[in-house]
Design a protein around this motif. Sequence first.
Motif, short mmCIF file in Angstrom:
data_model
loop_
_atom_site.label_atom_id
_atom_site.label_comp_id
_atom_site.label_asym_id
_atom_site.label_seq_id
_atom_site.Cartn_x
_atom_site.Cartn_y
_atom_site.Cartn_z
N ALA A 158 -0.97 17.38 -0.68
CA ALA A 158 -0.66 17.36 -2.11
C ALA A 158 0.45 16.35 -2.36
O ALA A 158 1.35 16.16 -1.53
N LEU A 159 0.42 15.71 -3.53
CA LEU A 159 1.43 14.69 -3.84
C LEU A 159 2.84 15.28 -3.88
O LEU A 159 3.82 14.58 -3.58
N ASP A 160 2.94 16.55 -4.27
CA ASP A 160 4.26 17.17 -4.39
C ASP A 160 4.62 18.00 -3.15
O ASP A 160 5.52 18.84 -3.20
N ASP A 161 3.93 17.79 -2.07
CA ASP A 161 4.22 18.53 -0.83
C ASP A 161 5.64 18.19 -0.38
O ASP A 161 5.96 17.03 -0.12
N ALA A 162 6.49 19.22 -0.26
CA ALA A 162 7.90 18.99 0.08
C ALA A 162 8.07 18.49 1.50
O ALA A 162 9.11 17.91 1.84
N GLY A 163 7.05 18.69 2.33
CA GLY A 163 7.16 18.24 3.72
C GLY A 163 6.69 16.83 3.94
O GLY A 163 6.55 16.39 5.10
N VAL A 164 6.48 16.10 2.85
CA VAL A 164 5.92 14.75 2.94
C VAL A 164 6.88 13.75 2.32
O VAL A 164 7.47 14.01 1.26
N GLU A 165 7.06 12.60 2.98
CA GLU A 165 7.80 11.47 2.42
C GLU A 165 6.80 10.38 2.07
O GLU A 165 5.78 10.22 2.74
N TRP A 166 7.15 9.58 1.03
CA TRP A 166 6.24 8.53 0.57
C TRP A 166 6.88 7.16 0.77
O TRP A 166 8.09 6.99 0.62
N PHE A 167 6.05 6.21 1.11
CA PHE A 167 6.50 4.85 1.40
C PHE A 167 5.59 3.86 0.71
O PHE A 167 4.44 4.17 0.35
N LYS A 168 6.11 2.65 0.57
CA LYS A 168 5.28 1.50 0.24
C LYS A 168 5.46 0.51 1.37
O LYS A 168 6.58 0.29 1.84
N GLY A 169 4.34 -0.05 1.79
CA GLY A 169 4.46 -0.95 2.92
C GLY A 169 3.31 -1.93 2.98
O GLY A 169 2.48 -2.03 2.08
N VAL A 223 0.85 -1.18 0.00
CA VAL A 223 0.00 0.00 0.00
C VAL A 223 0.89 1.24 0.00
O VAL A 223 1.97 1.25 0.59
N LEU A 224 0.44 2.27 -0.69
CA LEU A 224 1.14 3.54 -0.72
C LEU A 224 0.72 4.36 0.50
O LEU A 224 -0.47 4.46 0.81
N CYS A 225 1.68 4.95 1.18
CA CYS A 225 1.37 5.79 2.35
C CYS A 225 2.39 6.91 2.44
O CYS A 225 3.43 6.89 1.77
#
Length: 1356
Positions: free
Chosen positions: A778-789, A759-761
């Motif tokens: 937002a998907l391009d929010d610089a304050g956010v990291e993305w993971f798969k888990g 799952v994407l989180c």
Amino acid sequence: MLHRKLMRCRRDDVPRPCAAGPSCQDKLFPACHTSKDSGTLPHYGTWYPKNCECIKQLRDWPGSCPDYLHYEGNTAAFLSPCFYDSITHHNLLCYSYKGRAPAEQLSDSPALDDAGVEWFHITGYPRVVMTPLPPAQWPKEYKTPDGGQWRPLSECPDRCNNRGWCQIQGNNYQGVHEDPKERWCNCHGYSQGKSCEIADPGHCYRNCSGVGECVGGWCHCKPGYWGHGCTRTKAFSSSVGWRPNHADIKVYVYDLPNNVVHRREFNDQWALIDLMYNSEIEFTDKLLGDWGVRTENPWEAALFYVPTFTYWFTGNVGHPYYVIQHVTKWLQENSPFFNITGGRNHIFWATNDRGVCKLQLAPPEMQHSIKLVHFGQSPRRPYAHRLKGQMDATAHLGGLLGALPQPGSRFTDFPEFNAGDILEESEICYRPDKDVVSPNYLHNDWVKPESYSKVWDTSFAADGTRIVKKKPDAPARTTTLYFGGYTKPIMSYSQGVRQTIHKMFGPGGKYDPAGPNARQDYVISGPAGGAAVDSMKVSKFCLAPMGAGWGIRLAEAMVSGCVPVIIQDHVYQAHWDILPFEEFSIRIGRNELHQMVEILDDVSPQQLEKLQAGIERYHRAFFWDAQWGGLAYNYTVQALKRRAISLWSANYRRHRRRLQHEREALEEWFGNCNGETGQCDCPFGLTGPSCQDRMFPACHVSKDPGTVPRYGNWYPKNCECIKQLRDWPSSCPDYLHYEGDLPPYLPPCFFDLLLHNSVLCYSYKGRAPAEQLSDSPALDDAGVEWFKGRGWPGLQMNLLPPAERPKEFKTPDGGQWRPLSECPDRCSNRGWCQIQGNNYQGRHTDPNERWCNCHGYYEGKSCEIADPGHCYRNCSGVGECVGGWCHCKPGYWGHGCTRTKAYSSSVGWRPNHADIKVYVYDLPNNVVHRREFNDQWALIDLMYNSEIEFTDKLLGDWGVRTENPWEAALFYVPTFTYWYTGNTGHPYFIIQHVTKWLQENSPFFNITGGRNHIFWATNDRGVCKNQMAPPEMQHSIKMVHFGQSPRWPYAHGAKAMPGAGAGAGAGAGGAGGVKSHLQSLMDTLRAQQTGGSSGERFPGFGGFGMMDLMEEAEICVRPEKDVVAPNYLHNDWVKPESYSKVWVTSFEADGTRVVKRRADAPKRALTLYFGGYTKPQMSYSQGVRQTIHAMFGPGGKYDPKGPNARLDYFISGPMGGGAIEGMKTAKFCLAPMGAGWGIRLAEAMVSGCVPVIIQDHVYQAHWDILPFEEFSIRIGRNELHQMVEILDDVSPQQLEKLQAGIERYHRAFFWDAQWGGLAYNYTVQALKRRAISLWSANYRRHRRRLQHEREALELL
């Protein structure tokens, strides 16, 4: 013996008079005591001098002269706003011991010439002023009000036991003391004897019920008892709020702290209670022992009685303004019950002469309560509310005076009235819509047998009923009218009636005894004392005027058998609203008093006889002594109950404010107070005492209160949300273990986010876990990291490099997920934002439109609407539907807000065998809840909706349901099973999960091992997968649609089978044991195959594979315990416009629905109809659908183009809505299985089409309730190839009988009661039969069950 500590320990403990502290040993006014000995009481009168420090201590105590006491009338109050005699006098004589600290001072009556004593004059109100007296003015003697002299306490026997004072001469209740040498004890109130050694129990309510000691008019109770008369033994609490019993009106009696009000002394002595003012005591004494009316549980009480000992504070000429104001203030600050209604259901007595007249300008909180009075004056004046900011009380009174009659002569022969007379007459002393006029107390001389029997004969019926009849040989009534009583010059006394009657019959009056109009048959005199008792017995009529306020003559006349002549303008009489006064009294206005003689002369003997018959019937309502037949208490209670009904009818004033309070309470409290558990029932994801703590904070979209967590996979969530879900033990409980031969369809987890391998989180950089939210950045929010888990079996989170971060996120409906901030109102935190895609409202194709896709149970453009249709019973109108869960108003809880009462038992579970009841569990929402399906509305196909329909009806069916689990025979467990399984899943894990909770939390489950507990499973194959489950999962009653039960043994999984290997004993029976059992079963199945995987078992059928046989061999119901209920039919089948094409509905006079076959219904031209799916695997429909399609398809036996074509048979694929009309034109309708249960039986029945059931070893809905042979055809698969011949053999007469059976029973197969469905009724009947079956079988393992019962009771 009574315990030494002067206290009454209880949950709502109050101290004894004028004592404080946890054991009532701390003295509030130590200087007012005569000794430091324990158990003494303070004395605060002025009969003899007290210590000056006593008066200071009294004045310093806030409860002595409370600063909130304020009289709002036009003149000063009669007395200063203080409750103690010593404070209300100016320049009172007092003394003080020289050199003693205040804590050492005592009121112990020293000698007047004691050199260690100083003397003062003191004033206690409005402030303490002490003036020392020079020695020359010190008293040489002190005269008591009775003419005696106060003496040192040490001169009297035993120091009067610290319960009195010493004096010479004077008098008391025992007589006059003339000897100047005799030192005698004049006792304080409620004590008597030569040394005041006797505490008179008659001055304590109910003589302390034999379990206490009367001390100063107060009961010192044995442990375990408390309250007035030691009548209390139980204390109640409630988490559901106040819910009065409307069917059985109860009265709760307050036990106010004695430091608020108590049975106080009157100036150091016995309170001077004239017996005619004693009704408050009589009423209270009777109510305390009347458990048919009284309740110890305030939460069920409709009325609240406040014993205030009002007369002890007012006397007869005072008024209770201050004491009611004082007690009202205490109730406002301490009683939630008072504040709920503003005191409108609270009862106060006021037996004083003019009752509560002085309250007419009091604040509303003092006026609202019910006043029990003797004086019912209520002139036609408006309710005098205090006007806020417009005028003061004096200005208001000025306006009132302007509307009053003018002073002067008002009525013929009356003296003149002055302004003061008119003002008193115009006081509003009684509100007939809320207050109660009760009769005064009659002295025993009027009702004791030797007096009463001169007029009345008393006998008793066989059942003990008292029968009172007029004595046939009673003295002749030779006097026409009798009156003996005081008169006064002021016309406010008796409204001028007494003055006028004395004038009329006195010297120079119209009926002067020495004049020409003398009436010797009229006896008009001054007070006659005891002579009146006999005089009234020989008079036909007795005058009943007022006095200074209420008059005693009405009650005296009634018990004397004398017709009362009531002359009291605008004064309501005792029991006016209960008794028909016209049947036993004469009422005359003051404007007719001059014609009274003529009016009475006009009364014929027959009319007089009728009036006397009315007195015979009702006179007992006017005296209190029940031992002699008095019914005043009973009628007073009846009047109070009517006031309760009046309150409910009026719905109280300020209704809007009450609704606002309810709304505010709901906003502050996010859960429901469960009266059974004493805990807060929270919506899923919230916990804590007020349901404000979040279990999965990172799964919320906001930190705003009231939001709930989201756990689907439709759009990305915060990674911390997945971690929090996985960390919660109930997400993927370690005790979930499937014991069948194949792995479960899904992992043993209950949340969609945990069911996916990848799952994407996302996660916010630098934020602590407690600060993370699933707020759709937002998907391009610089304050956010993305993971798969993934969340299961082991939690894994893999950080995505920037190049792999998602540029867009496609939703399963073809749309794209967008930041929540782009949608209107952030979707009210109840949905997510996307472009394109679709939802229940339709497809969104505009790529520029940002729209809210709402979470389950919400709708609207910004998800602002909570759909109440997804809550049971629409929350019964007393709650708000929030995410499929009812947030109830205070006092309600449970599914649909249908719970209001909680029960306990000291005798254990005792089901009612004569009236089988069902208890419904309210499982915590964190165990099971009406969950979403992957962030959205749960995909409930209506045909799987029976669980919801059954539960909704059961929740409101109090003929079957009970809130008391201790009397229930069956226990229903709502689990929202379909929300966890869908149609193709199975409920193994959810039943295992709930069963585990019941084992750990429900004694009722453990008593029978769950055998009387009911679970639904509406999914396709019901509980087939449970056949290998542990016994605790199998024992319970399953309500299913799929009744497959092949003739195989009950497959226990508890013990390993021989030869299973070393590991066979693992777990609840071991995997080896289960597999060995399964292997044996498969060997048996293989023997059924002929020709291998393509073997033919039945003529015309295709080959069955091993898995087909395996499914067919699953044990899905146990017919001796489980219930097969019908599926839910879509409204299109039963709504009137469709249903009426076959059936005619009418109603009998009593409302009974009558349904008959429509005489002009369309002709049934088809012999058989079937339209439905088929699949290649033979487990689908047990091969029946495949075979029927083959028989009637190309190349088949009945190929429509072949020589055997049967055009009267309609066989096709799915027909959708066309089937509704198609079945109405067929004589027979095929009813095969589907993947599990089939819907065609119910459809055929409501269509009037004879069902042809081809489902081997499958029990049908209501199989044990209905005679299927009267309305259906059953064919085995081995006969399917001959079906046409079988149906051709059905004669018209046989078909007619079958159709008559359908007419009679078809309503058992649909649920909609508004259109006549009886599926619920028949299902309940089947459940009740299971209860009887359980009792008949005595359950398995009887000894173990008894042991379980004992252990369960010990745990309780």
